[in-house]
Design a protein around this motif. Structure first.
Motif, PDB file in Angstrom:
ATOM      1  N   PRO A 146       0.826  -1.200   0.000  1.00  0.00           N
ATOM      2  CA  PRO A 146       0.000   0.000   0.000  1.00  0.00           C
ATOM      3  C   PRO A 146       0.873   1.269   0.000  1.00  0.00           C
ATOM      4  CG  PRO A 146      -0.652  -1.500   1.777  1.00  0.00           C
ATOM      5  CD  PRO A 146       0.660  -1.967   1.259  1.00  0.00           C
ATOM      6  N   SER A 147       0.371   2.307  -0.637  1.00  0.00           N
ATOM      7  CA  SER A 147       1.110   3.556  -0.744  1.00  0.00           C
ATOM      8  C   SER A 147       1.176   4.270   0.596  1.00  0.00           C
ATOM      9  CB  SER A 147       0.438   4.466  -1.768  1.00  0.00           C
ATOM     10  OG  SER A 147      -0.857   4.819  -1.315  1.00  0.00           O
ATOM     11  N   GLN A 148       2.126   5.191   0.675  1.00  0.00           N
ATOM     12  CA  GLN A 148       2.253   5.976   1.901  1.00  0.00           C
ATOM     13  C   GLN A 148       1.004   6.817   2.124  1.00  0.00           C
ATOM     14  OE1 GLN A 148       4.773   5.633   4.137  1.00  0.00           O
ATOM     15  NE2 GLN A 148       3.390   6.862   5.401  1.00  0.00           N
ATOM     16  N   VAL A 202      -8.592  -2.685   1.126  1.00  0.00           N
ATOM     17  CA  VAL A 202      -8.143  -1.403   0.575  1.00  0.00           C
ATOM     18  C   VAL A 202      -6.789  -1.571  -0.115  1.00  0.00           C
ATOM     19  CG1 VAL A 202      -7.495   0.971   1.132  1.00  0.00           C
ATOM     20  CG2 VAL A 202      -9.436  -0.104   2.306  1.00  0.00           C
ATOM     21  N   ALA A 203      -5.891  -2.319   0.534  1.00  0.00           N
ATOM     22  CA  ALA A 203      -4.575  -2.570  -0.056  1.00  0.00           C
ATOM     23  C   ALA A 203      -4.698  -3.359  -1.354  1.00  0.00           C
ATOM     24  CB  ALA A 203      -3.698  -3.320   0.946  1.00  0.00           C
ATOM     25  N   LEU A 204      -5.591  -4.351  -1.381  1.00  0.00           N
ATOM     26  CA  LEU A 204      -5.755  -5.168  -2.582  1.00  0.00           C
ATOM     27  C   LEU A 204      -6.373  -4.361  -3.728  1.00  0.00           C
ATOM     28  CD1 LEU A 204      -6.941  -8.586  -1.096  1.00  0.00           C
ATOM     29  CD2 LEU A 204      -4.667  -7.961  -1.943  1.00  0.00           C
ATOM     30  N   GLN A 205      -7.235  -3.408  -3.393  1.00  0.00           N
ATOM     31  CA  GLN A 205      -7.813  -2.556  -4.434  1.00  0.00           C
ATOM     32  C   GLN A 205      -6.731  -1.702  -5.073  1.00  0.00           C
ATOM     33  OE1 GLN A 205     -11.082  -2.344  -5.780  1.00  0.00           O
ATOM     34  NE2 GLN A 205      -9.780  -1.241  -7.246  1.00  0.00           N
ATOM     35  N   GLU A 206      -5.851  -1.154  -4.239  1.00  0.00           N
ATOM     36  CA  GLU A 206      -4.750  -0.358  -4.790  1.00  0.00           C
ATOM     37  C   GLU A 206      -3.817  -1.240  -5.613  1.00  0.00           C
ATOM     38  OE1 GLU A 206      -2.164   3.287  -3.156  1.00  0.00           O
ATOM     39  OE2 GLU A 206      -1.593   1.363  -2.251  1.00  0.00           O
ATOM     40  N   LEU A 207      -3.667  -2.486  -5.189  1.00  0.00           N
ATOM     41  CA  LEU A 207      -2.832  -3.429  -5.931  1.00  0.00           C
ATOM     42  C   LEU A 207      -3.365  -3.612  -7.350  1.00  0.00           C
ATOM     43  CD1 LEU A 207      -0.392  -5.419  -5.461  1.00  0.00           C
ATOM     44  CD2 LEU A 207      -2.117  -7.167  -5.029  1.00  0.00           C
ATOM     45  N   ASP A 257      -5.149  -1.449  -8.940  1.00  0.00           N
ATOM     46  CA  ASP A 257      -5.048  -0.163  -9.639  1.00  0.00           C
ATOM     47  C   ASP A 257      -3.604   0.180 -10.022  1.00  0.00           C
ATOM     48  OD1 ASP A 257      -7.750   0.080  -9.250  1.00  0.00           O
ATOM     49  OD2 ASP A 257      -7.575   1.364  -7.479  1.00  0.00           O
ATOM     50  N   LYS A 258      -2.641  -0.566  -9.478  1.00  0.00           N
ATOM     51  CA  LYS A 258      -1.236  -0.260  -9.742  1.00  0.00           C
ATOM     52  C   LYS A 258      -0.510  -1.531 -10.189  1.00  0.00           C
ATOM     53  CE  LYS A 258       0.770   2.568  -6.835  1.00  0.00           C
ATOM     54  NZ  LYS A 258       1.557   3.094  -5.671  1.00  0.00           N
ATOM     55  N   PRO A 259      -0.788  -2.035 -11.387  1.00  0.00           N
ATOM     56  CA  PRO A 259      -0.182  -3.290 -11.855  1.00  0.00           C
ATOM     57  C   PRO A 259       1.333  -3.223 -12.021  1.00  0.00           C
ATOM     58  CG  PRO A 259      -1.312  -2.182 -13.646  1.00  0.00           C
ATOM     59  CD  PRO A 259      -1.676  -1.441 -12.391  1.00  0.00           C
ATOM     60  N   ASP A 260       1.893  -2.017 -12.093  1.00  0.00           N
ATOM     61  CA  ASP A 260       3.342  -1.880 -12.261  1.00  0.00           C
ATOM     62  C   ASP A 260       4.071  -1.770 -10.920  1.00  0.00           C
ATOM     63  OD1 ASP A 260       2.239   0.548 -11.613  1.00  0.00           O
ATOM     64  OD2 ASP A 260       3.537   1.726 -12.943  1.00  0.00           O
ATOM     65  N   LEU A 285      -1.094 -12.151  -6.052  1.00  0.00           N
ATOM     66  CA  LEU A 285       0.088 -11.574  -6.686  1.00  0.00           C
ATOM     67  C   LEU A 285       0.551 -12.414  -7.872  1.00  0.00           C
ATOM     68  CD1 LEU A 285       2.037 -10.763  -3.395  1.00  0.00           C
ATOM     69  CD2 LEU A 285       0.523  -9.242  -4.695  1.00  0.00           C
ATOM     70  N   PRO A 286       1.337 -11.829  -8.770  1.00  0.00           N
ATOM     71  CA  PRO A 286       1.861 -12.588  -9.915  1.00  0.00           C
ATOM     72  C   PRO A 286       2.631 -13.831  -9.467  1.00  0.00           C
ATOM     73  CG  PRO A 286       2.203 -10.239 -10.241  1.00  0.00           C
ATOM     74  CD  PRO A 286       1.705 -10.392  -8.835  1.00  0.00           C
TER      75      PRO A 286
END
Length: 256
Positions: A35-37, A52-57, A59-62, A78-79
């Motif tokens: 998760p982002s700061q 919430v962390a998984l949703q951001e995951l 949204d941020k595939p890179d 995760l990959p």
């Protein structure tokens, strides 16, 4: 060396993982961390709820680094080739550190914590390392997923033997397992595996003074962490055995 794998650091609480977390974040860059700061700041400086962390995951595939106080079974989100990292700590030391953390945060008083131990009760979750590593996937979404994960850390354990077996199996599947009392070796191995420049640092020291516990109180902590102790002893023994084999091979006393 180019390292293009993603990293999952399963951050078990009070295993000195904050030092590694911050070093990994610095190495990969804040923009590549989930998760982002921003999410952590929004959650009062703590890791956000799992959903919430998984949703951001998503949204941020890179992303390059996913870390947090989340069960290892989150690995399924995760990959496939994600590099996994876990840090283990002596369960008695980890539990005492956790109690001091509760005291520093004002979640309980020292008097209440000591009285709990005197009455044979553990202030906080028992066998937390096995819970994080041996827990099974939760079939839920959104807030329900987060709530059920939080509950899984405190609910009574149905089958201690099965949980320990899963935790040991998980540890053996982890790419890099480290130990709190040998962080330099862990940092060195991660750097060798990834090419990331990691800086060993000491962070998140307890803000509460050391506790003076009686032998009986320490026994209560041990008795409530029996499978964590078995897990820790098993993985330490396997690590020492592997180190011995490597040494014998280097000295030519064992065939390659």
């Amino acid at each position: 060396m180019k390292f293009d794998k993603k990293i999952f650091f399963c951050h078990i609480p009070k295993t000195a993982g904050t030092s590694l977390r911050l070093s990994l974040e610095q190495a990969v860059g804040e923009a590549a961390v989930v998760p982002s700061q921003a999410l952590i700041s929004h959650n009062c400086g703590r890791y956000p709820p799992l959903h919430v962390a998984l949703q951001e995951l998503q949204d941020k595939p890179d992303f390059r680094l996913f870390r947090g106080h989340y069960g290892f079974w989150v690995r399924t989100y995760l990959p496939k080739k994600t590099l996994t990292i876990v840090v283990l700590r002596d369960p008695v030391e980890r539990t005492i550190s956790n109690i001091r953390h509760f005291l520093a945060d004002g979640k309980m008083t020292e008097k209440d914590a000591l009285e709990s131990l005197d009455q044979g009760r553990l202030p906080g979750a028992d066998n937390l390392m096995c819970r994080y590593l041996g827990g099974t996937s939760i079939a839920a979404e959104g807030q329900e997923l987060s709530d059920r994960f939080v509950a899984s850390k405190t609910n009574p354990i149905d089958d201690y033997k099965a949980l320990l077996k899963r935790a040991v199996s998980t540890c053996r599947s982890v790419n890099i397992v480290g130990f709190t009392d040998d962080m330099p070796a862990l940092f060195e191995r991660i750097s060798q595996e990834t090419g990331l420049p990691l800086t060993l640092r000491q962070d998140n020291r307890s803000r509460y003074p050391a506790l003076s516990l009686s032998d009986r109180q320490l026994d209560v902590i041990r008795n409530h962490n029996t499978i964590d102790l078995r897990l820790y002893e098993t993985m330490r023994a396997e690590r020492n055995s592997n180190k011995l084999i490597c040494l014998l091979r280097k000295t030519g006393m064992l065939g390659s």
